[in-house]
Design an enzyme around this catalytic site. Structure first.
Site, PDB file in Angstrom:
ATOM      1  CG  HIS A   1      -4.251  -1.504  -1.483  1.00 40.20           C
ATOM      2  ND1 HIS A   1      -5.002  -0.268  -1.655  1.00 40.20           N
ATOM      3  CD2 HIS A   1      -3.940  -1.561  -0.102  1.00 40.20           C
ATOM      4  CE1 HIS A   1      -4.949   0.461  -0.497  1.00 40.20           C
ATOM      5  NE2 HIS A   1      -4.398  -0.225   0.604  1.00 40.20           N
TER       6      HIS A   1
ATOM      7  CB  SER B   1      -1.005  -0.060   1.274  1.00 41.59           C
ATOM      8  OG  SER B   1      -0.301  -0.086   2.393  1.00 41.59           O
TER       9      SER B   1
ATOM     10  CE  LYS C   1      -6.905  -0.363   1.706  1.00 40.88           C
ATOM     11  NZ  LYS C   1      -7.746  -0.990   3.095  1.00 40.88           N
TER      12      LYS C   1
END
Length: 395
Positions: free
Chosen positions: A212, A183, A243
């Site tokens: 991610h 990240s 996310k």
């Protein structure tokens, strides 16, 4: 003043003096490409809302429908008060989408790591962790009684050395654990190489935290395991809903026997109330949309490539990224703070990343493009970043 409060005051004062104090902005509108702070409009370049689902009307309606149907809360932990139908529907939809046998929902991606790692390992086992893994992995590993090893970041040769060492020192199994997408730098784990290596040994397994990667890589955003065509080769998948999914919660995917085991033994599942019905309804709407179309994923990558290419053309350093995560290296911590403040005055919201999150001298602002940013949005961000970087002597 007592020692406790003085320690806190001293630490806070040090952060103010070193310009590393985090002033958290208060948002007065939903997450999106544009948000409202202090009654002013800002271009939002720091949200993880990759696909723009956090404020999608169909996702909101899905949440509202399930809120009305199942109520605001589940009353107690699922193992005591029972799982609601919405939990099972969402788990089944996620399992199908991710290509795993089964899924268990937990309260966050962070909790997914603290649920899985210490539950499946014992003092007879070994954990081998990438040195740049997320804090939630680190905390999950700390909670385990297993013997702990760390390998150099995405270094397959060093990983093999740690496996060989662990084989000599433990009698149980070995668990390799890595982020899928890292990240802070935006680089990705070489899962194909890791799987090839682990398959040379007996009782070596792999956990991937794809926080991610979901919604970003793979067919329709199914993640890095799908991207590398490794379905069935990765034993444990950690996911977050906060996310690309645009909501809240986390999950663990794998074999049915694993999920049944976790429902009996994982402490975050057994001792904390499950995610609410609105998140299940909203999440089901997201999975449905992602399954039917990959237009948002394609737009995300189009925006990411454009942003990074333009920043690089201006002489800015976007570091090692191989994902939409776009770090802009500025150097010292104070420089990252100053640039963040300057951009805020230009109505651009960015996030500074500093030591100890990243190494000293590699402070940065981290930009997060989304599928909802227009080309005009990105051009504005690029021009303002270039302007501030020149004023600060970065370029």
């Amino acid at each position: 003043m007592s020692k406790l409060w003085k320690r806190m005051e001293d630490e806070l004062n040090t952060r103010h003096e070193s310009k590393t104090y985090n002033n958290i902005k208060i948002l007065e509108s939903p997450q999106g490409a544009h948000i409202k702070v202090n009654s002013q409009d800002y271009l939002n370049m720091c949200s993880n809302n990759y696909l723009g689902f956090a404020n999608d009307k169909d996702v909101i309606k899905g949440g509202q429908d399930y809120l009305e149907k199942y109520g605001a809360g589940s009353g107690a932990v699922r193992s005591i008060a029972g799982s609601q139908t919405c939990h099972l529907e969402f788990e089944q939809a996620l399992a199908k989408f991710k290509g795993v046998e089964d899924v268990i929902l937990v309260q966050s991606g962070f909790q997914a790591n603290t649920a899985l790692i210490p539950t499946i390992t014992t003092e007879d086992d070994a954990i081998i962790s990438d040195e740049l893994n997320h804090a939630s992995i680190i905390d999950g590993v700390r909670l385990s009684k297993a013997k702990k090893y760390v390998y150099k970041h995405i270094d397959i040769n060093d990983l093999q050395k740690q496996i060989e060492k662990a084989k000599q020192e433990v009698s149980g199994f070995i668990l390799i654990i890595t982020d899928g997408v890292f990240s802070m730098d935006g680089d990705i784990a070489p899962l194909d190489e890791i799987v090839k290596l682990k398959n040379k040994y007996e009782d070596v397994y792999l956990t991937v935290d794809d926080a991610h990667g979901e919604g970003v890589f793979g067919s329709h955003g199914r993640g890095l395991v799908n991207h590398f065509k490794l379905e069935g080769e990765v034993e444990f998948e950690i996911g977050t809903l906060s996310k690309a999914f645009g909501i809240a919660g986390g999950f663990i995917g794998g074999k049915k026997v694993l999920i049944d085991y976790l429902k009996q033994k994982a402490r975050p599942f057994l001792f904390s109330t499950g995610i609410d019905s609105a998140m299940c309804g909203a999440g089901l709407a997201v999975v449905d949309k992602m399954s039917k179309s990959d237009d948002r994923v394609k737009k995300l990558w189009e925006n990411a490539h454009y942003l990074q290419e333009q920043l690089q053309a201006k002489g800015l350093n976007t570091w090692k990224t191989a994902s939409p995560i776009t770090p802009v290296i500025v150097g010292e911590e104070s420089m990252a703070t100053d640039m963040t403040k300057m951009l805020f005055e230009e109505n651009i919201l960015v996030s500074p990343i500093m030591y100890p999150t990243v190494a000293k001298g590699l402070a940065r602002i981290r930009l997060m493009p989304s599928a909802t940013h227009s080309k005009e949005d990105l051009d504005l961000a690029i021009s303002k970043i270039e302007k501030c970087a020149k004023e600060l002597g970065i370029i």
